[in-house]
Design a protein around this motif. Structure first.
Motif, PDB file in Angstrom:
ATOM      1  N   GLU A   1      -9.454   3.935  -5.962  1.00 10.87           N
ATOM      2  CA  GLU A   1      -8.993   4.817  -7.039  1.00 10.87           C
ATOM      3  C   GLU A   1      -8.172   5.980  -6.488  1.00 10.87           C
ATOM      4  OE1 GLU A   1     -12.794   5.640  -8.851  1.00 10.87           O
ATOM      5  OE2 GLU A   1     -12.444   4.142 -10.424  1.00 10.87           O
ATOM      6  N   CYS A   2      -8.585   6.497  -5.325  1.00  9.50           N
ATOM      7  CA  CYS A   2      -7.859   7.609  -4.708  1.00  9.50           C
ATOM      8  C   CYS A   2      -6.479   7.141  -4.242  1.00  9.50           C
ATOM      9  CB  CYS A   2      -8.657   8.174  -3.537  1.00  9.50           C
ATOM     10  SG  CYS A   2      -8.032   9.732  -2.897  1.00  9.50           S
ATOM     11  N   MET A   3      -6.414   5.932  -3.710  1.00  4.12           N
ATOM     12  CA  MET A   3      -5.131   5.364  -3.307  1.00  4.12           C
ATOM     13  C   MET A   3      -4.198   5.241  -4.509  1.00  4.12           C
ATOM     14  SD  MET A   3      -4.647   4.680  -0.096  1.00  4.12           S
ATOM     15  CE  MET A   3      -5.661   4.779   1.373  1.00  4.12           C
ATOM     16  N   SER A   4      -4.753   4.819  -5.628  1.00  4.24           N
ATOM     17  CA  SER A   4      -3.942   4.682  -6.845  1.00  4.24           C
ATOM     18  C   SER A   4      -3.358   6.025  -7.260  1.00  4.24           C
ATOM     19  CB  SER A   4      -4.793   4.101  -7.979  1.00  4.24           C
ATOM     20  OG  SER A   4      -5.198   2.781  -7.685  1.00  4.24           O
ATOM     21  N   LYS A   5      -4.173   7.071  -7.158  1.00  2.00           N
ATOM     22  CA  LYS A   5      -3.702   8.408  -7.523  1.00  2.00           C
ATOM     23  C   LYS A   5      -2.583   8.875  -6.592  1.00  2.00           C
ATOM     24  CE  LYS A   5      -8.121   9.795  -9.575  1.00  2.00           C
ATOM     25  NZ  LYS A   5      -9.334  10.636  -9.405  1.00  2.00           N
ATOM     26  N   HIS A   6      -2.668   8.439  -5.331  1.00  2.00           N
ATOM     27  CA  HIS A   6      -1.626   8.783  -4.361  1.00  2.00           C
ATOM     28  C   HIS A   6      -0.387   7.906  -4.542  1.00  2.00           C
ATOM     29  CE1 HIS A   6      -3.451  11.816  -1.816  1.00  2.00           C
ATOM     30  NE2 HIS A   6      -4.551  11.107  -1.663  1.00  2.00           N
TER      31      HIS A   6
ATOM     32  N   GLY B   1     -17.200  -8.129  -9.409  1.00  2.00           N
ATOM     33  CA  GLY B   1     -15.779  -8.088  -9.074  1.00  2.00           C
ATOM     34  C   GLY B   1     -15.042  -7.044  -9.876  1.00  2.00           C
ATOM     35  N   ARG B   2     -13.727  -7.123  -9.858  1.00  6.27           N
ATOM     36  CA  ARG B   2     -12.916  -6.169 -10.598  1.00  6.27           C
ATOM     37  C   ARG B   2     -11.567  -6.790 -10.957  1.00  6.27           C
ATOM     38  NH1 ARG B   2     -12.741  -3.344  -5.219  1.00  6.27           N
ATOM     39  NH2 ARG B   2     -10.671  -3.652  -4.322  1.00  6.27           N
ATOM     40  N   VAL B   3     -10.881  -6.146 -11.885  1.00  8.40           N
ATOM     41  CA  VAL B   3      -9.553  -6.559 -12.306  1.00  8.40           C
ATOM     42  C   VAL B   3      -8.586  -5.472 -11.871  1.00  8.40           C
ATOM     43  CG1 VAL B   3      -8.076  -7.192 -14.253  1.00  8.40           C
ATOM     44  CG2 VAL B   3     -10.508  -7.806 -14.281  1.00  8.40           C
ATOM     45  N   GLU B   4      -7.499  -5.887 -11.186  1.00  3.90           N
ATOM     46  CA  GLU B   4      -6.537  -4.945 -10.647  1.00  3.90           C
ATOM     47  C   GLU B   4      -5.149  -5.207 -11.227  1.00  3.90           C
ATOM     48  OE1 GLU B   4      -6.468  -5.364  -6.411  1.00  3.90           O
ATOM     49  OE2 GLU B   4      -8.661  -5.392  -6.231  1.00  3.90           O
TER      50      GLU B   4
ATOM     51  N   LEU C   1      -2.536  10.446   4.778  1.00  2.00           N
ATOM     52  CA  LEU C   1      -3.054  10.692   3.434  1.00  2.00           C
ATOM     53  C   LEU C   1      -4.285  11.594   3.490  1.00  2.00           C
ATOM     54  CD1 LEU C   1      -2.848   7.119   1.828  1.00  2.00           C
ATOM     55  CD2 LEU C   1      -1.438   9.111   1.256  1.00  2.00           C
ATOM     56  N   ASP C   2      -4.386  12.466   2.516  1.00  2.00           N
ATOM     57  CA  ASP C   2      -5.551  13.350   2.410  1.00  2.00           C
ATOM     58  C   ASP C   2      -6.595  12.642   1.561  1.00  2.00           C
ATOM     59  OD1 ASP C   2      -7.291  15.463   2.440  1.00  2.00           O
ATOM     60  OD2 ASP C   2      -6.232  16.618   0.909  1.00  2.00           O
ATOM     61  N   MET C   3      -7.550  12.022   2.227  1.00  2.00           N
ATOM     62  CA  MET C   3      -8.579  11.237   1.542  1.00  2.00           C
ATOM     63  C   MET C   3      -9.917  11.971   1.591  1.00  2.00           C
ATOM     64  SD  MET C   3      -6.955   8.600   0.448  1.00  2.00           S
ATOM     65  CE  MET C   3      -8.212   7.367   0.098  1.00  2.00           C
TER      66      MET C   3
ATOM     67  N   ASN D   1     -19.667  -0.111   2.097  1.00  2.00           N
ATOM     68  CA  ASN D   1     -20.292   0.336   0.853  1.00  2.00           C
ATOM     69  C   ASN D   1     -19.303   0.117  -0.285  1.00  2.00           C
ATOM     70  OD1 ASN D   1     -20.763   2.444  -1.331  1.00  2.00           O
ATOM     71  ND2 ASN D   1     -22.633   2.670  -0.131  1.00  2.00           N
ATOM     72  N   ARG D   2     -19.665  -0.707  -1.245  1.00  2.00           N
ATOM     73  CA  ARG D   2     -18.735  -1.070  -2.308  1.00  2.00           C
ATOM     74  C   ARG D   2     -18.334   0.143  -3.147  1.00  2.00           C
ATOM     75  NH1 ARG D   2     -15.325  -5.046  -2.470  1.00  2.00           N
ATOM     76  NH2 ARG D   2     -16.931  -6.600  -1.979  1.00  2.00           N
ATOM     77  N   ASP D   3     -19.254   1.071  -3.388  1.00  2.00           N
ATOM     78  CA  ASP D   3     -18.907   2.268  -4.165  1.00  2.00           C
ATOM     79  C   ASP D   3     -17.884   3.123  -3.431  1.00  2.00           C
ATOM     80  OD1 ASP D   3     -20.585   1.563  -6.258  1.00  2.00           O
ATOM     81  OD2 ASP D   3     -22.302   2.670  -5.462  1.00  2.00           O
ATOM     82  N   ASP D   4     -18.054   3.237  -2.095  1.00  2.00           N
ATOM     83  CA  ASP D   4     -17.075   3.975  -1.295  1.00  2.00           C
ATOM     84  C   ASP D   4     -15.714   3.301  -1.369  1.00  2.00           C
ATOM     85  OD1 ASP D   4     -18.998   5.781  -0.566  1.00  2.00           O
ATOM     86  OD2 ASP D   4     -19.338   4.943   1.434  1.00  2.00           O
ATOM     87  N   GLU D   5     -15.730   1.966  -1.322  1.00  2.00           N
ATOM     88  CA  GLU D   5     -14.478   1.216  -1.368  1.00  2.00           C
ATOM     89  C   GLU D   5     -13.763   1.414  -2.700  1.00  2.00           C
ATOM     90  OE1 GLU D   5     -11.997  -2.307  -2.348  1.00  2.00           O
ATOM     91  OE2 GLU D   5     -14.103  -2.221  -2.941  1.00  2.00           O
TER      92      GLU D   5
END
Length: 343
Positions: free
Chosen positions: A90-95, A108-111, A143-145, A81-85
């Motif tokens: 975003e959660c990984m970035s916060k961590h 797509g997206r820009v990272e 990690l607490d995801m 699921n792309r929204d889950d991904e």
């Protein structure tokens, strides 16, 4: 426009990406008013998406600004699921675990571009680098995801089997034994789920192209979380060991050389470092037991990526022999099953 010229972002609106790039540049105090001035560098090795490095000069021109653009592969929404991904990303970035999300457009997206080198196939066999990966993987698993700590593996494999059966030709369906594979999945789930299992947030795709290293600090960053989910951590180690036989930058990127599969001592060393990285000193018996469990989970990993290969062969346009890749994974499953589970 330079982006159009190389055929990247076919099927999505170029102006959507332009708007994101202009917005990102302006936040950094840059001006990108000539899209033809962008330097576009295709990055090889991705098999789910197309990935590009985009460069432009800063306002004063003293150095290049770099971003990574990810174009979602065709038909891959069947896998995750792309929204889950995106939420995971975003959660990984916060961590502080990966690149920042700079912007999104429909396809797509820009990272953030990470200034570190992507590992090579050979790096996975380097004892020093392998030890760093083992410790980092334990940190990743802890990690607490968001989401329930439920095993995703078996439902996902069953779902992929259903999709594969609807897509496959009669010939492929017969060759891969898809009509009898549901029994194999149930057998594996029963055999592997009996004991207590450590459940963690797993990457599920820890190939060398998804691991980056800062050469100065020797720190590791794990990227690309499309397939990430809660699973038995033994499965994630099994996946990593299986990836050691691949070289996606060779002349035959689909070819898997199982002579390169890590030997017992190498697997024991990885497991010992993994278990020890959280301050716990495992006994030899605990290491041996965990290595055995990881080895059994390679069977589930062969079915997982074998089905992925079959489906990708029908839906993905990236130049890669997915069906032959799947054939090798299924061959390895049937070859190793008697030794790992008995007849």
């Amino acid at each position: 426009m330079a982006i159009k010229a190389i055929g990247f972002i076919e099927g999505c609106l170029p102006e959507d990406l332009e708007k994101v790039l202009v917005s990102v540049a302006s936040e950094w105090g840059d001006v990108v008013d000539d899209m033809n001035a962008l330097q576009v560098i295709p990055l090889k090795g991705a098999m789910t998406n197309e990935v590009y490095q985009l460069n432009w000069p800063t306002r004063n021109g003293d150095h290049l600004r770099k971003v990574l653009v990810r174009i979602y592969g065709e038909g891959v929404d069947v896998f995750f699921n792309r929204d889950d991904e995106i939420r995971t990303f975003e959660c990984m970035s916060k961590h502080g675990q990966g690149p920042r999300l700079l912007g999104r457009f429909p396809d797509g997206r820009v990272e953030e571009f990470i200034h570190a080198r992507t590992l090579s196939s050979a790096d996975l066999r380097d004892p020093e680098i392998s030890a760093i990966i083992a410790a980092k993987l334990r940190e990743f698993h802890n990690l607490d995801m968001p989401g329930a700590r439920n095993i995703v593996l078996w439902d996902r494999v069953r779902n992929w089997l259903s999709v594969a059966k609807t897509l496959c030709s009669i010939k492929d369906k017969k060759e891969f034994g898809l009509d009898t594979l549901a029994e194999e999945i149930s057998l594996l789930e029963k055999e592997l789920s009996g004991d207590y299992q450590d459940i963690g947030f797993c990457h599920n795709d820890l190939q060398y192209g998804n691991i980056m290293m800062d050469e100065e600090t020797r720190s590791i960053t794990i990227i690309d979380y499309e397939y990430s989910s809660y699973n038995p951590v033994a499965y994630d180690l099994a996946n990593h060991f299986c990836e050691m036989v691949a070289n996606y930058h060779s002349e035959k990127p689909h070819f898997l050389d199982y002579r390169k599969y890590p030997g017992l001592e190498e697997r024991q060393r990885f497991v010992r470092i993994y278990l020890s990285s959280a301050g716990y000193k495992p006994t030899d018996a605990e290491v041996e037991q965990f290595v055995d469990k990881v080895e059994q989970y390679t069977l589930a990993n062969h079915l997982f990526w074998g089905l992925w290969g079959i489906i990708s062969g029908y839906v993905n346009k990236i130049e890669f022999d997915y069906i032959e890749y799947a054939r090798q994974r299924f061959q390895q499953y049937w070859l190793r099953k008697p030794a790992l589970l008995g007849s």
